[in-house]
Design an enzyme around this catalytic site. Structure first.
Site, PDB file in Angstrom:
ATOM      1  N   LYS A  33      25.919  14.377  14.245  1.00  0.00           N
ATOM      2  CA  LYS A  33      25.120  14.841  14.081  1.00  0.00           C
ATOM      3  C   LYS A  33      23.865  14.299  14.286  1.00  0.00           C
ATOM      4  CE  LYS A  33      27.701  19.220  13.886  1.00  0.00           C
ATOM      5  NZ  LYS A  33      27.891  19.987  12.898  1.00  0.00           N
ATOM      6  N   ARG A  87      36.173  17.687  12.243  1.00  0.00           N
ATOM      7  CA  ARG A  87      36.154  18.317  13.761  1.00  0.00           C
ATOM      8  C   ARG A  87      35.082  17.432  13.749  1.00  0.00           C
ATOM      9  NH1 ARG A  87      32.179  20.378  16.860  1.00  0.00           N
ATOM     10  NH2 ARG A  87      32.476  22.113  18.358  1.00  0.00           N
TER      11      ARG A  87
HETATM   12  N1  HH2 Z   1      29.607  22.384  14.557  1.00  0.00           N
HETATM   13  C1  HH2 Z   1      28.841  22.186  16.009  1.00  0.00           C
HETATM   14  C2  HH2 Z   1      30.255  23.628  16.303  1.00  0.00           C
HETATM   15  N2  HH2 Z   1      31.434  24.127  16.038  1.00  0.00           N
HETATM   16  N3  HH2 Z   1      32.643  24.586  14.244  1.00  0.00           N
HETATM   17  C3  HH2 Z   1      32.511  23.860  12.777  1.00  0.00           C
HETATM   18  N4  HH2 Z   1      33.769  25.051  12.054  1.00  0.00           N
HETATM   19  N5  HH2 Z   1      32.075  22.689  11.714  1.00  0.00           N
HETATM   20  C4  HH2 Z   1      31.031  22.189  13.055  1.00  0.00           C
HETATM   21  O1  HH2 Z   1      30.729  21.207  12.274  1.00  0.00           O
HETATM   22  C5  HH2 Z   1      30.336  22.434  13.318  1.00  0.00           C
HETATM   23  C6  HH2 Z   1      31.820  23.593  14.493  1.00  0.00           C
HETATM   24  C7  HH2 Z   1      27.960  21.811  16.329  1.00  0.00           C
HETATM   25  O2  HH2 Z   1      28.845  20.981  17.658  1.00  0.00           O
HETATM   26  P1  HH2 Z   1      29.138  20.959  19.063  1.00  0.00           P
HETATM   27  O3  HH2 Z   1      30.332  21.897  19.639  1.00  0.00           O
HETATM   28  O4  HH2 Z   1      29.363  19.632  19.744  1.00  0.00           O
HETATM   29  O5  HH2 Z   1      27.502  21.183  19.474  1.00  0.00           O
HETATM   30  P2  HH2 Z   1      26.822  22.088  20.223  1.00  0.00           P
HETATM   31  O6  HH2 Z   1      26.717  23.050  19.301  1.00  0.00           O
HETATM   32  O7  HH2 Z   1      25.585  21.613  20.995  1.00  0.00           O
HETATM   33  O8  HH2 Z   1      27.810  22.926  21.285  1.00  0.00           O
END
Ligand code: HH2
Length: 277
Positions: free
Chosen positions: A217, A251
């Site tokens: 992040k 995660r």
């Molecule tokens: N971060 C993201 C998405 N879902 N869920 C939880 N519980 N905690 C988190 O920190 C979290 C999450 C963001 O990461 P990513 O899915 O890789 O990115 P994007 O939202 O751009 O798909």
């Protein structure tokens, strides 16, 4: 041969499967169902304990996708993974409709990325007997990073998560099936994300298992100056700190590397506790 010593509960590594064209790190890499299923199986082989399947990016500045599109992205992947692999699967969503369809197709956990803003998510989890992860998000993805402001970030995040947990319990989700997540980067300045990790034990003390998602992040960019594809070392440092502060799960995009870091950190945490006695 004598039995191995009690290792205590394993710290969970939840592997990220983003079925999206635009996620901040891996957008477009697993956008077809077949590619996403193959990715999920790869993460399982790397040592994931659970697979988190998402069909809508919530990166800062992102706009919502229609429910029909989100379902078309995640449902075939969840169904395909549930058939081929025994790991629990979570659906990463903001909406009860998507969660309901995902649980019907084999998901066992709802990762409520914007908490209970859609309150029906709690009813859906209760009726399916599903586990619920309550992630903390201030504001909406389109604008949440503009001016995040807290007087006491860990206290405010804890209060807001506890309010959602109370709603979930009132809707019939057993307390033992509720996880809390401080929501690294969701309406947080980088210094808030650092403080949330540094003081994670205060969230852990509430008694719910705590999941954290520091993986690649942008708060890491503030600390290291590197782009998302070079943030694995920083990610592992953050994950290690989370485990030492008492996290029950991480995660992560990079499961093989995370597995090692998390297992080593968990062993150190256990030794620290044993040393206290
Ligand atoms: N971060 C993201 C998405 N879902 N869920 C939880 N519980 N905690 C988190 O920190 C979290 C999450 C963001 O990461 P990513 O899915 O890789 O990115 P994007 O939202 O751009 O798909």
């Amino acid at each position: 041969m004598s039995a191995p010593p009690d290792q205590g509960p394993r710290v969970i590594v939840a592997g990220v499967v983003n079925v999206t064209p635009d996620s901040f790190y891996d957008g477009g890499r697993w956008a077809s169902s077949d590619a996403a299923i193959a990715r999920g199986l790869e993460l399982a082989a790397e040592g994931a304990d659970w697979l988190d399947v998402g069909g809508e990016s919530t990166r800062p500045g992102s706009e919502p996708v229609p429910v029909s599109e989100e379902c078309a992205r995640v449902l075939p992947v969840i169904q395909g993974l549930a058939k081929r692999c025994a790991l629990p699967i979570s659906v990463d969503t903001r909406r009860a409709e998507v969660a309901d369809a995902a649980l019907t197709r084999g998901a066992r956990v709802v990762n409520a990325v914007s908490g209970l803003r859609d309150r029906a998510l709690a009813d859906v989890c209760a009726s399916h007997g599903a586990t619920l992860v309550l992630n903390h998000m201030r504001g909406e993805p389109a604008t949440m990073q503009r001016t995040p402001s807290y007087t006491d970030v860990i206290g405010e995040v804890a209060q807001e998560l506890l309010a959602d947990a109370a709603l979930a319990e009132a809707a019939g989700v057993p307390r033992a099936q509720i996880w809390l997540d401080p929501g690294i980067g969701f309406g947080k300045h980088p210094r808030h994300s650092v403080e949330l990790i540094a003081r994670l034990s205060e969230l852990v003390a509430l008694g719910y298992p705590v999941l954290v998602g520091p993986s690649r992040k942008s708060f890491l960019a503030e600390l290291t100056g590197v782009p998302a594809d070079e943030r694995l070392p920083g990610t592992l440092a953050a994950a290690t700190a989370c485990v030492l502060e008492g996290a029950a799960g991480l995660r992560m995009h990079d499961v093989a590397a995370a597995r090692q870091a998390v297992d080593v950190a968990a062993a150190i945490r256990r030794a620290r506790t044993a040393g206290d006695s």
